[in-house]
Design a protein around this motif. Sequence first.
Motif, PDB file in Angstrom:
ATOM      1  N   UNK A 176       0.839  -1.199   0.000  1.00  0.00           N
ATOM      2  CA  UNK A 176       0.000   0.000   0.000  1.00  0.00           C
ATOM      3  C   UNK A 176       0.871   1.244   0.000  1.00  0.00           C
ATOM      4  N   UNK A 177       0.432   2.215  -0.769  1.00  0.00           N
ATOM      5  CA  UNK A 177       1.015   3.550  -0.746  1.00  0.00           C
ATOM      6  C   UNK A 177      -0.121   4.545  -0.627  1.00  0.00           C
ATOM      7  N   UNK A 178       0.020   5.534   0.222  1.00  0.00           N
ATOM      8  CA  UNK A 178      -1.076   6.485   0.413  1.00  0.00           C
ATOM      9  C   UNK A 178      -0.535   7.790   0.962  1.00  0.00           C
ATOM     10  N   UNK A 179      -1.289   8.837   0.722  1.00  0.00           N
ATOM     11  CA  UNK A 179      -1.009  10.160   1.277  1.00  0.00           C
ATOM     12  C   UNK A 179      -2.338  10.724   1.731  1.00  0.00           C
ATOM     13  N   UNK A 180      -2.432  11.108   2.996  1.00  0.00           N
ATOM     14  CA  UNK A 180      -3.694  11.531   3.586  1.00  0.00           C
ATOM     15  C   UNK A 180      -4.360  12.619   2.760  1.00  0.00           C
ATOM     16  N   UNK A 183      -4.176  10.424  -2.160  1.00  0.00           N
ATOM     17  CA  UNK A 183      -4.272   9.217  -2.971  1.00  0.00           C
ATOM     18  C   UNK A 183      -4.043   7.987  -2.097  1.00  0.00           C
ATOM     19  N   UNK A 184      -4.420   6.845  -2.617  1.00  0.00           N
ATOM     20  CA  UNK A 184      -4.127   5.561  -1.998  1.00  0.00           C
ATOM     21  C   UNK A 184      -4.185   4.500  -3.082  1.00  0.00           C
ATOM     22  N   UNK A 185      -3.277   3.543  -3.020  1.00  0.00           N
ATOM     23  CA  UNK A 185      -3.280   2.421  -3.951  1.00  0.00           C
ATOM     24  C   UNK A 185      -2.667   1.227  -3.238  1.00  0.00           C
ATOM     25  N   UNK A 186      -3.168   0.042  -3.532  1.00  0.00           N
ATOM     26  CA  UNK A 186      -2.616  -1.126  -2.873  1.00  0.00           C
ATOM     27  C   UNK A 186      -3.246  -2.409  -3.349  1.00  0.00           C
ATOM     28  N   UNK A 214      -7.023  -1.851  -4.990  1.00  0.00           N
ATOM     29  CA  UNK A 214      -7.785  -0.610  -5.079  1.00  0.00           C
ATOM     30  C   UNK A 214      -6.874   0.533  -5.510  1.00  0.00           C
ATOM     31  N   UNK A 215      -7.484   1.553  -6.084  1.00  0.00           N
ATOM     32  CA  UNK A 215      -6.844   2.835  -6.368  1.00  0.00           C
ATOM     33  C   UNK A 215      -7.823   3.919  -5.942  1.00  0.00           C
ATOM     34  N   UNK A 216      -7.332   4.907  -5.195  1.00  0.00           N
ATOM     35  CA  UNK A 216      -8.188   5.982  -4.697  1.00  0.00           C
ATOM     36  C   UNK A 216      -7.548   7.338  -4.980  1.00  0.00           C
ATOM     37  N   UNK A 217      -8.367   8.304  -5.417  1.00  0.00           N
ATOM     38  CA  UNK A 217      -7.966   9.694  -5.566  1.00  0.00           C
ATOM     39  C   UNK A 217      -8.924  10.552  -4.749  1.00  0.00           C
ATOM     40  N   UNK A 218      -8.406  11.600  -4.110  1.00  0.00           N
ATOM     41  CA  UNK A 218      -9.231  12.462  -3.277  1.00  0.00           C
ATOM     42  C   UNK A 218      -8.930  13.929  -3.553  1.00  0.00           C
ATOM     43  N   UNK A 219      -9.980  14.745  -3.389  1.00  0.00           N
ATOM     44  CA  UNK A 219      -9.857  16.208  -3.411  1.00  0.00           C
ATOM     45  C   UNK A 219      -9.202  16.726  -4.681  1.00  0.00           C
ATOM     46  N   UNK A 220      -9.757  16.305  -5.817  1.00  0.00           N
ATOM     47  CA  UNK A 220      -9.314  16.790  -7.124  1.00  0.00           C
ATOM     48  C   UNK A 220     -10.415  17.693  -7.691  1.00  0.00           C
ATOM     49  N   UNK A 221     -10.455  18.928  -7.207  1.00  0.00           N
ATOM     50  CA  UNK A 221     -11.510  19.843  -7.613  1.00  0.00           C
ATOM     51  C   UNK A 221     -12.849  19.399  -7.049  1.00  0.00           C
ATOM     52  N   UNK A 266     -11.259   2.790   0.918  1.00  0.00           N
ATOM     53  CA  UNK A 266     -10.646   1.618   0.273  1.00  0.00           C
ATOM     54  C   UNK A 266     -10.725   0.404   1.191  1.00  0.00           C
ATOM     55  N   UNK A 267     -10.745  -0.772   0.588  1.00  0.00           N
ATOM     56  CA  UNK A 267     -10.785  -2.016   1.336  1.00  0.00           C
ATOM     57  C   UNK A 267      -9.449  -2.724   1.172  1.00  0.00           C
ATOM     58  N   UNK A 268      -8.777  -3.009   2.288  1.00  0.00           N
ATOM     59  CA  UNK A 268      -7.456  -3.630   2.219  1.00  0.00           C
ATOM     60  C   UNK A 268      -7.337  -4.830   3.140  1.00  0.00           C
ATOM     61  N   UNK A 269      -8.455  -5.311   3.694  1.00  0.00           N
ATOM     62  CA  UNK A 269      -8.420  -6.440   4.607  1.00  0.00           C
ATOM     63  C   UNK A 269      -8.326  -7.749   3.839  1.00  0.00           C
ATOM     64  N   UNK A 270      -7.992  -8.836   4.552  1.00  0.00           N
ATOM     65  CA  UNK A 270      -7.968 -10.160   3.944  1.00  0.00           C
ATOM     66  C   UNK A 270      -9.279 -10.906   4.151  1.00  0.00           C
TER      67      UNK A 270
END
Length: 681
Positions: A176-180, A183-186, A214-221, A266-270
């Motif tokens: 997982x990589x994310x920035x509060x 964005x988030x991806x994992x 998952x891939x997530x983008x936030x606060x883009x306009x 995003x969902x990252x559980x097993x």
Amino acid sequence: MKTATLYLCILATAVSAQDFPRKEIDLTRIADEWYTSRELDANHEEIFENLAQLLAHPINLNRATGEDLRFLNILSEEQIKNLINHRTENKNLLSVYELQAVPGFDLETIYTLVPFVTVPDPYGLLDASLWTRIRHESDNYLLVRYDRRIESSKGEHADIAERFSGSPDKLSLRFRTSRAGDFSAGFTLEKDAGEKIRWNPDQRLYGFDYISCHVQLQNKGRLKNLVVGDYQCQFGQAVMLGGIFGTGKGSETITAVRRSNVGVLPYASSNESTFLRGVAGTVQVLPKFYLTGFFSGTHRDANVPEDSLTESSASSLLVTGLHRNARELSMRKKISNADWGSVFQYKSHRIEAGMMLHASRFGVPLIRDSTVYNGFVFRGTAHTNIGVYLNHTFQGFSLFGEYARSIGGGAALSGGILWSPGSSFDLAILYRNFARDFHSFYSNALSENSTTQNERGIYWGWKYRIARKVTLAGYVDLFQFPWLRYRSYAPTSGHEWLFRVTYQPARKVMLIVQGREESKSRNSPDVPSNLYRQRQGLKHNYLFTADYGLRQKLHLKTRAQFSTFAINGRTTKGFALMQDIQAETGRFQVTGRYALFNTEDYDNRQYAYENDVLLAYSMPAYDGTGVRKILMVEYKMNKHLSFWIRYAGTRYVNKEKIGSGLDTTEGNMRNDVKFQIRFRF
């Protein structure tokens, strides 16, 4: 003025020799506080793992809404109000040190909060590309985990039809990589013990048995949130739409009552069920008005009876996620499941309101097995819920509520109030009323049942800080079940109360004493099988915990638990005694536990959180009589690479077999080993 305030905070910190840099989350403390009692057979391991995945990625204090802060279950309503007011008056925070200037924030609160939050550098990477921000994000990681039970299970040597097809190793990979707020991806890959890594597109098998991404983008306009892949939704009070997280009763007596309106995550559980897979997004259509839409298309494990003509219906949905032999594989991803819906929201500083629609459709009808207690479970192929919610915060009050209705079925209501009349006292009241024919496949509202169905109740919770070092907390919950339940074939009622005293004379010393009582009816076993007479079962739980640090890098915890269960004039007992030790030396951290337990029956099984590798959760039932030992070693090679190795073993008295079904092992010993590596980029 803003800069001067910050300098004063930093100066005060330096003078008092206090600092609170961000560190890894103390999962042990969270588990003890949030999951103090575990009585339902819910999968708390998966619930906690999901929470840990979300909490491991800090929220941006300058963007966090009141709902984001409530999700942490740390701050009171008074503290949330003060933080938002401080942010409004002084604009963005420049550092976490500035929290000392917020009224109601003492050092203990800040120490608890800091691992979950961040204040990004306002100038760092501001104009950088998304790829550059990803490459420079410090929270990028890859986890590789290996589990193995040393003893052989029955499934490894069973007949061909039942024998496990894969090795007894459990393997998982998580990136997982994310920035509060950005964005988030994992992705998550997992093979359970007994499963086989195989490639068979006809069975939707692509290597690992479970694959999630998952891939997530936030606060883009105007686009406030977009998630592609696996996700979960939580709106209102989670009566209609709730993710697989929630602390429930027996944990924090105030904040656990109110569900956070956090939207799409995003969902990252097993956990291999109860998530949504597809696309979800939130756009701002007008100032303060937001529209969320989501669509999910996946396949669910199901028991589909086969006949000579066709597969016409499913008798049950399966949630274990185990596909170890031919029989379990035959039920893997057996029926299609489509979900779609929308949420129209209004958000202001003090008010949040929304209207919700959620529809589900299955590829074949769900026709449950007929039993005396499940006369109102969902049957059919299509289901639709509609609902509304309202959250209103003013002064020291927080009002919240949700009303939902199943089209062609019953309604569900959950609502209450949180009140902080002063800095030392908090009060919570919750009323709930769930019809016996209300159905929701993704609900997570607070309830006594495991589902939001067939229940009425009212909950009072309170917390009073007598002094800086002493806190009293408790709750009373009265509930009714208007229709029949599993093991209770008549309308019944019951109650539950809890009282807890917490004494913290120093930052590294904490004492907890707790008592809990639960009264609930069940079928009596002393009558003929064709008759059902109700008996009131009364259970008492007592807990004492002493958590103390002797030196800078030596930490001890002593825990004692005792319970009694009375029904039909017979009382049984159970207890568990545990001693934990944690020591740090150089780059090593060593954690151990020695536990003794003795329970007379399953009703007195004892639960206690066990230290585990990062982002893993262990809270097994101590049942029977025996000794349990745990030893875990963590080695931090550098800031990029860490290793864990964990051993857990249990020796039972007067047992020749352990477990049941295909998981049965011969003998009176059960030993497990676990290895984990974390790479940080």
